[in-house]
Design an enzyme around this catalytic site. Sequence first.
Site, PDB file in Angstrom:
ATOM      1  N   TYR A  57       2.835  -4.621  19.486  1.00  0.00           N
ATOM      2  CA  TYR A  57       3.455  -5.102  18.245  1.00  0.00           C
ATOM      3  C   TYR A  57       3.756  -6.600  18.343  1.00  0.00           C
ATOM      4  O   TYR A  57       3.340  -7.392  17.500  1.00  0.00           O
ATOM      5  CB  TYR A  57       4.741  -4.295  17.961  1.00  0.00           C
ATOM      6  N   ASN A 107       0.823  -1.221   0.000  1.00  0.00           N
ATOM      7  CA  ASN A 107       0.000   0.000   0.000  1.00  0.00           C
ATOM      8  C   ASN A 107       0.854   1.267   0.000  1.00  0.00           C
ATOM      9  O   ASN A 107       0.317   2.378  -0.028  1.00  0.00           O
ATOM     10  CB  ASN A 107      -0.991   0.005   1.178  1.00  0.00           C
ATOM     11  N   ASP A 125      12.192  -2.010  26.705  1.00  0.00           N
ATOM     12  CA  ASP A 125      13.381  -2.647  26.119  1.00  0.00           C
ATOM     13  C   ASP A 125      13.864  -3.792  27.015  1.00  0.00           C
ATOM     14  O   ASP A 125      14.272  -3.548  28.156  1.00  0.00           O
ATOM     15  CB  ASP A 125      14.534  -1.639  26.000  1.00  0.00           C
ATOM     16  N   ARG A 144      14.567   3.344  27.639  1.00  0.00           N
ATOM     17  CA  ARG A 144      13.358   3.425  26.810  1.00  0.00           C
ATOM     18  C   ARG A 144      12.405   2.355  27.343  1.00  0.00           C
ATOM     19  O   ARG A 144      12.797   1.180  27.419  1.00  0.00           O
ATOM     20  CB  ARG A 144      13.737   3.146  25.348  1.00  0.00           C
TER      21      ARG A 144
HETATM   22  N1  UFG Z   1      18.615   2.614  21.037  1.00  0.00           N
HETATM   23  C1  UFG Z   1      19.269   3.684  21.591  1.00  0.00           C
HETATM   24  N2  UFG Z   1      19.140   4.902  21.002  1.00  0.00           N
HETATM   25  C2  UFG Z   1      18.383   5.104  19.882  1.00  0.00           C
HETATM   26  C3  UFG Z   1      17.729   3.988  19.312  1.00  0.00           C
HETATM   27  C4  UFG Z   1      17.869   2.752  19.911  1.00  0.00           C
HETATM   28  O1  UFG Z   1      19.948   3.555  22.611  1.00  0.00           O
HETATM   29  O2  UFG Z   1      18.297   6.252  19.422  1.00  0.00           O
HETATM   30  C5  UFG Z   1      18.773   1.298  21.682  1.00  0.00           C
HETATM   31  C6  UFG Z   1      17.476   0.692  22.144  1.00  0.00           C
HETATM   32  O3  UFG Z   1      17.075   1.229  23.385  1.00  0.00           O
HETATM   33  C7  UFG Z   1      17.847  -0.782  22.188  1.00  0.00           C
HETATM   34  C8  UFG Z   1      18.848  -0.930  21.025  1.00  0.00           C
HETATM   35  O4  UFG Z   1      19.295   0.394  20.742  1.00  0.00           O
HETATM   36  O5  UFG Z   1      18.504  -1.049  23.391  1.00  0.00           O
HETATM   37  C9  UFG Z   1      18.217  -1.500  19.766  1.00  0.00           C
HETATM   38  O6  UFG Z   1      17.063  -0.737  19.487  1.00  0.00           O
HETATM   39  P1  UFG Z   1      16.309  -0.788  18.087  1.00  0.00           P
HETATM   40  O7  UFG Z   1      15.177   0.195  18.175  1.00  0.00           O
HETATM   41  O8  UFG Z   1      17.285  -0.628  16.985  1.00  0.00           O
HETATM   42  O9  UFG Z   1      15.765  -2.260  18.019  1.00  0.00           O
HETATM   43  P2  UFG Z   1      14.874  -3.051  19.062  1.00  0.00           P
HETATM   44  O10 UFG Z   1      15.779  -4.098  19.672  1.00  0.00           O
HETATM   45  O11 UFG Z   1      14.118  -2.196  19.976  1.00  0.00           O
HETATM   46  O12 UFG Z   1      13.772  -3.625  18.086  1.00  0.00           O
HETATM   47  C10 UFG Z   1      13.979  -4.704  17.271  1.00  0.00           C
HETATM   48  C11 UFG Z   1      13.075  -4.623  16.078  1.00  0.00           C
HETATM   49  C12 UFG Z   1      11.638  -4.666  16.503  1.00  0.00           C
HETATM   50  C13 UFG Z   1      11.432  -5.861  17.369  1.00  0.00           C
HETATM   51  C14 UFG Z   1      12.391  -5.868  18.519  1.00  0.00           C
HETATM   52  C15 UFG Z   1      12.276  -7.096  19.371  1.00  0.00           C
HETATM   53  O13 UFG Z   1      13.320  -3.442  15.374  1.00  0.00           O
HETATM   54  O14 UFG Z   1      10.827  -4.753  15.374  1.00  0.00           O
HETATM   55  O15 UFG Z   1      13.705  -5.828  18.017  1.00  0.00           O
HETATM   56  O16 UFG Z   1      12.407  -6.718  20.699  1.00  0.00           O
HETATM   57  F1  UFG Z   1      10.185  -5.848  17.869  1.00  0.00           F
END
Ligand code: UFG
Length: 330
Positions: free
Chosen positions: A141, A32, A285, A282
């Site tokens: 999610y 989409n 997490d 955040r």
């Molecule tokens: N982080 C920071 N600063 C930022 C962005 C992220 O410190 O500006 C940290 C987050 O707090 C986390 C790590 O980087 O500790 C990874 O974060 P991401 O957002 O890159 O990825 P996530 O682990 O949160 O998310 C990923 C996928 C999601 C999925 C998740 C499973 O992107 O789709 O893993 O927990 F749901």
Amino acid sequence: MSILVLGGAGYIGSHTVRALIEAGRDVVVADNLVTGHRAAVHPQARLYEGDLSDRAFLDRLLERESIDGVIHFAAYSLVGESVSNPLKYYRNNLCGTEVLLEALVAHGVERIVFSSTAATYGEPERIPILESDRTQPTNPYGETKLSMEKMIRWAGRAHNLRYVALRYFNACGALPDGSIGEDHQPETHLIPIVLQVALGRRERLDIFGGDYPTPDGTCVRDYIHVCDLADAHIRALTYLEQGGQSDVFNLGNGVGFSNLQVVETARAVTGHPIPSSIEARRPGDPATLVASSDKAARVLGWQPRYTDLGEIIATAYRWHRSHPQGYGDR
Ligand code: UFG
């Protein structure tokens, strides 16, 4: 016969379409274009612009094309947004998939590979995480993805539909030639944000939390290259085509890197100091997420080719450097 890729204009979808075409498959993309990008769709794929919750759209597509397998990426995937707007996630991820399944059953499509996530586990019981471990999502999610898995399982039993659910850990990197890559608006993921700092598009990086029970206090994640994910989808499709039973697989490298290690590695790759500071956690997490992908290795013969974090970040950097505005369509 053709493969239908729902969400084939998105980040992981576009890399998988590319790999399918290189493997000699005929590919139809449905998207989409809400979060996907027209320019990310491979020119050899036939793009149908529409929504998976639009049954008439799906019927038209399935009548016109000869589809014998589906790869389903079409979902919203921002954890934070899912907490503030859960119904958007239920409507799109779960209700949309329900409409899709009805259409597939009506048109006799018997195979589906679809994106699931490490977020189905929630706070893990142990590391590395096995597919059989407890699934207790901590955000909508992950909850909608787990519900999708269950819905497809029950529908599959009733309607002769076999599936593979792929639970990705942290998808990252880009096609090594830099032609397609990650372009999320807004961007929330660590590696693209770090590289935006390196490219002067952000002042600094906020590292969310320095007091986790990990070696350096920052969260630990399992980074898996998008091209390795693409390869896993093709293997999963082939597995189903060869009569494999419905199943679920983790996809990760099996190695954890802390947020500080990611920043250090990006400094080495880019030569930029990447100013950063430790800020508040955040919400939602988990401290550590690392996959066991032994089952995918054993059953699908899948082995990640990108095991070096520096090399992974270098592919992402190539994409971001050559496309500072992403696809430039938003
Ligand atoms: N982080 C920071 N600063 C930022 C962005 C992220 O410190 O500006 C940290 C987050 O707090 C986390 C790590 O980087 O500790 C990874 O974060 P991401 O957002 O890159 O990825 P996530 O682990 O949160 O998310 C990923 C996928 C999601 C999925 C998740 C499973 O992107 O789709 O893993 O927990 F749901």
